[in-house]
Design a protein around this motif. Structure first.
Motif, PDB file in Angstrom:
ATOM      1  N   ILE A  59     -35.211  26.191 -16.991  1.00 39.49           N
ATOM      2  CA  ILE A  59     -34.807  24.892 -17.532  1.00 39.49           C
ATOM      3  C   ILE A  59     -35.949  23.895 -17.358  1.00 39.49           C
ATOM      4  O   ILE A  59     -36.324  23.193 -18.301  1.00 39.49           O
ATOM      5  CB  ILE A  59     -33.515  24.384 -16.851  1.00 39.49           C
ATOM      6  N   GLU A  60     -36.515  23.837 -16.163  1.00 37.99           N
ATOM      7  CA  GLU A  60     -37.596  22.888 -15.901  1.00 37.99           C
ATOM      8  C   GLU A  60     -38.819  23.131 -16.778  1.00 37.99           C
ATOM      9  O   GLU A  60     -39.508  22.185 -17.165  1.00 37.99           O
ATOM     10  CB  GLU A  60     -38.019  22.958 -14.428  1.00 37.99           C
ATOM     11  N   ARG A  61     -39.097  24.387 -17.095  1.00 39.72           N
ATOM     12  CA  ARG A  61     -40.267  24.709 -17.925  1.00 39.72           C
ATOM     13  C   ARG A  61     -39.963  24.633 -19.412  1.00 39.72           C
ATOM     14  O   ARG A  61     -40.837  24.854 -20.248  1.00 39.72           O
ATOM     15  CB  ARG A  61     -40.787  26.108 -17.585  1.00 39.72           C
ATOM     16  N   GLY A  62     -38.724  24.297 -19.770  1.00 36.14           N
ATOM     17  CA  GLY A  62     -38.355  24.184 -21.175  1.00 36.14           C
ATOM     18  C   GLY A  62     -38.140  25.521 -21.857  1.00 36.14           C
ATOM     19  O   GLY A  62     -38.104  25.597 -23.077  1.00 36.14           O
TER      20      GLY A  62
ATOM     21  N   SER B 220     -36.393  21.793  -3.178  1.00 32.75           N
ATOM     22  CA  SER B 220     -37.060  22.940  -3.800  1.00 32.75           C
ATOM     23  C   SER B 220     -36.155  23.452  -4.917  1.00 32.75           C
ATOM     24  O   SER B 220     -34.961  23.094  -4.984  1.00 32.75           O
ATOM     25  CB  SER B 220     -37.267  24.051  -2.768  1.00 32.75           C
ATOM     26  N   GLN B 221     -36.701  24.289  -5.768  1.00 34.40           N
ATOM     27  CA  GLN B 221     -35.857  24.920  -6.795  1.00 34.40           C
ATOM     28  C   GLN B 221     -34.766  25.743  -6.129  1.00 34.40           C
ATOM     29  O   GLN B 221     -33.635  25.764  -6.610  1.00 34.40           O
ATOM     30  CB  GLN B 221     -36.697  25.803  -7.718  1.00 34.40           C
ATOM     31  N   GLU B 222     -35.106  26.405  -5.047  1.00 37.26           N
ATOM     32  CA  GLU B 222     -34.130  27.247  -4.337  1.00 37.26           C
ATOM     33  C   GLU B 222     -32.961  26.417  -3.821  1.00 37.26           C
ATOM     34  O   GLU B 222     -31.805  26.813  -3.961  1.00 37.26           O
ATOM     35  CB  GLU B 222     -34.787  27.990  -3.168  1.00 37.26           C
ATOM     36  N   LYS B 223     -33.256  25.256  -3.227  1.00 37.97           N
ATOM     37  CA  LYS B 223     -32.199  24.406  -2.663  1.00 37.97           C
ATOM     38  C   LYS B 223     -31.330  23.825  -3.772  1.00 37.97           C
ATOM     39  O   LYS B 223     -30.101  23.782  -3.650  1.00 37.97           O
ATOM     40  CB  LYS B 223     -32.818  23.297  -1.801  1.00 37.97           C
ATOM     41  N   LEU B 224     -31.948  23.369  -4.858  1.00 40.01           N
ATOM     42  CA  LEU B 224     -31.171  22.840  -5.977  1.00 40.01           C
ATOM     43  C   LEU B 224     -30.275  23.930  -6.550  1.00 40.01           C
ATOM     44  O   LEU B 224     -29.092  23.693  -6.818  1.00 40.01           O
ATOM     45  CB  LEU B 224     -32.082  22.276  -7.071  1.00 40.01           C
ATOM     46  N   ALA B 225     -30.828  25.118  -6.722  1.00 41.13           N
ATOM     47  CA  ALA B 225     -30.043  26.235  -7.263  1.00 41.13           C
ATOM     48  C   ALA B 225     -28.830  26.513  -6.383  1.00 41.13           C
ATOM     49  O   ALA B 225     -27.725  26.716  -6.886  1.00 41.13           O
ATOM     50  CB  ALA B 225     -30.920  27.483  -7.378  1.00 41.13           C
ATOM     51  N   GLU B 226     -29.035  26.487  -5.088  1.00 39.49           N
ATOM     52  CA  GLU B 226     -27.937  26.721  -4.150  1.00 39.49           C
ATOM     53  C   GLU B 226     -26.874  25.620  -4.280  1.00 39.49           C
ATOM     54  O   GLU B 226     -25.673  25.910  -4.290  1.00 39.49           O
ATOM     55  CB  GLU B 226     -28.510  26.724  -2.731  1.00 39.49           C
ATOM     56  N   CYS B 227     -27.311  24.376  -4.419  1.00 40.99           N
ATOM     57  CA  CYS B 227     -26.382  23.240  -4.487  1.00 40.99           C
ATOM     58  C   CYS B 227     -25.555  23.214  -5.767  1.00 40.99           C
ATOM     59  O   CYS B 227     -24.425  22.721  -5.762  1.00 40.99           O
ATOM     60  CB  CYS B 227     -27.157  21.933  -4.360  1.00 40.99           C
ATOM     61  N   VAL B 228     -26.107  23.719  -6.863  1.00 42.10           N
ATOM     62  CA  VAL B 228     -25.384  23.699  -8.138  1.00 42.10           C
ATOM     63  C   VAL B 228     -24.916  25.090  -8.567  1.00 42.10           C
ATOM     64  O   VAL B 228     -24.474  25.281  -9.695  1.00 42.10           O
ATOM     65  CB  VAL B 228     -26.202  23.021  -9.263  1.00 42.10           C
ATOM     66  N   ASN B 229     -25.032  26.043  -7.640  1.00 45.17           N
ATOM     67  CA  ASN B 229     -24.537  27.403  -7.858  1.00 45.17           C
ATOM     68  C   ASN B 229     -25.181  28.087  -9.072  1.00 45.17           C
ATOM     69  O   ASN B 229     -24.499  28.603  -9.955  1.00 45.17           O
ATOM     70  CB  ASN B 229     -23.007  27.404  -7.980  1.00 45.17           C
ATOM     71  N   MET B 230     -26.513  28.070  -9.094  1.00 42.45           N
ATOM     72  CA  MET B 230     -27.292  28.736 -10.139  1.00 42.45           C
ATOM     73  C   MET B 230     -28.401  29.523  -9.469  1.00 42.45           C
ATOM     74  O   MET B 230     -28.676  29.334  -8.295  1.00 42.45           O
ATOM     75  CB  MET B 230     -27.944  27.710 -11.067  1.00 42.45           C
ATOM     76  N   SER B 231     -29.066  30.332 -10.240  1.00 44.69           N
ATOM     77  CA  SER B 231     -30.215  31.054  -9.692  1.00 44.69           C
ATOM     78  C   SER B 231     -31.452  30.163  -9.750  1.00 44.69           C
ATOM     79  O   SER B 231     -31.561  29.263 -10.596  1.00 44.69           O
ATOM     80  CB  SER B 231     -30.470  32.347 -10.473  1.00 44.69           C
ATOM     81  N   ARG B 232     -32.395  30.408  -8.857  1.00 52.11           N
ATOM     82  CA  ARG B 232     -33.649  29.681  -8.874  1.00 52.11           C
ATOM     83  C   ARG B 232     -34.391  29.928 -10.182  1.00 52.11           C
ATOM     84  O   ARG B 232     -35.028  29.044 -10.742  1.00 52.11           O
ATOM     85  CB  ARG B 232     -34.533  30.091  -7.683  1.00 52.11           C
ATOM     86  N   GLU B 233     -34.270  31.149 -10.686  1.00 49.39           N
ATOM     87  CA  GLU B 233     -34.934  31.508 -11.935  1.00 49.39           C
ATOM     88  C   GLU B 233     -34.407  30.669 -13.102  1.00 49.39           C
ATOM     89  O   GLU B 233     -35.183  30.250 -13.967  1.00 49.39           O
ATOM     90  CB  GLU B 233     -34.760  32.998 -12.239  1.00 49.39           C
TER      91      GLU B 233
ATOM     92  N   GLU C  60     -22.333  22.162 -19.675  1.00 48.67           N
ATOM     93  CA  GLU C  60     -21.751  22.413 -18.361  1.00 48.67           C
ATOM     94  C   GLU C  60     -22.813  22.284 -17.261  1.00 48.67           C
ATOM     95  O   GLU C  60     -22.585  21.648 -16.231  1.00 48.67           O
ATOM     96  CB  GLU C  60     -21.118  23.803 -18.319  1.00 48.67           C
ATOM     97  N   THR C  61     -23.972  22.860 -17.480  1.00 48.96           N
ATOM     98  CA  THR C  61     -25.066  22.773 -16.510  1.00 48.96           C
ATOM     99  C   THR C  61     -25.512  21.327 -16.330  1.00 48.96           C
ATOM    100  O   THR C  61     -25.712  20.866 -15.207  1.00 48.96           O
ATOM    101  CB  THR C  61     -26.245  23.654 -16.955  1.00 48.96           C
ATOM    102  N   LEU C  62     -25.648  20.599 -17.430  1.00 46.97           N
ATOM    103  CA  LEU C  62     -26.035  19.191 -17.338  1.00 46.97           C
ATOM    104  C   LEU C  62     -24.983  18.388 -16.577  1.00 46.97           C
ATOM    105  O   LEU C  62     -25.312  17.476 -15.809  1.00 46.97           O
ATOM    106  CB  LEU C  62     -26.258  18.594 -18.727  1.00 46.97           C
ATOM    107  N   TYR C  63     -23.718  18.739 -16.766  1.00 42.09           N
ATOM    108  CA  TYR C  63     -22.639  18.074 -16.033  1.00 42.09           C
ATOM    109  C   TYR C  63     -22.812  18.294 -14.528  1.00 42.09           C
ATOM    110  O   TYR C  63     -22.714  17.352 -13.738  1.00 42.09           O
ATOM    111  CB  TYR C  63     -21.278  18.602 -16.505  1.00 42.09           C
ATOM    112  N   TYR C  64     -23.086  19.532 -14.126  1.00 41.06           N
ATOM    113  CA  TYR C  64     -23.284  19.825 -12.710  1.00 41.06           C
ATOM    114  C   TYR C  64     -24.491  19.084 -12.143  1.00 41.06           C
ATOM    115  O   TYR C  64     -24.438  18.556 -11.032  1.00 41.06           O
ATOM    116  CB  TYR C  64     -23.432  21.330 -12.464  1.00 41.06           C
TER     117      TYR C  64
END
Length: 75
Positions: free
Chosen positions: A48-51, A30-43, A58-62
Motif C-alpha cells: 500500500i505504501e509503495r502504491g 514500523s510497518q510491522e507494528k502498524l500491521a499488527e495494530c490493524v490486523n494486516m500483514s507487513r507485506e 475497509e482498509t482505509l476505515y481501519y
C-alpha cells in the motif's frame, strides 16, 4: 480501461500510500507494528505504501480509526 483511468488509479494508489506512510512515521511505528495494530500483514502495508496495492475502503476505515482521522483525509 483507458490510459487516463489507469494513470488516475496509479496517482490515487501513490497518494494514499504516501499518506499511510507519513501517518505511520508520524506516529513512530514500523510497518510491522502498524500491521499488527490493524490486523494486516507487513507485506500488505508495504505494498500500500509503495502504491503497488490500492487500499480497500475497509482498509482505509481501519487506518482512519487507528490514526484517529477522517477517512476523507486519504483523498
Amino acid at each position: 480501461m483507458s490510459l487516463l483511468s489507469i494513470m488516475g488509479l496509479r496517482k490515487l494508489r501513490n497518494s494514499i500510500g504516501r499518506k499511510v506512510k507519513a501517518l505511520r512515521l508520524e506516529h513512530g511505528l514500523s510497518q510491522e507494528k502498524l500491521a499488527e495494530c490493524v490486523n494486516m500483514s507487513r507485506e500488505h502495508i508495504s505494498c500500500i505504501e509503495r502504491g503497488k496495492n490500492l487500499a480497500s475502503v475497509e482498509t482505509l476505515y481501519y487506518f482512519a480509526e487507528f490514526f484517529k482521522i477522517n477517512i476523507r483525509d486519504f483523498f
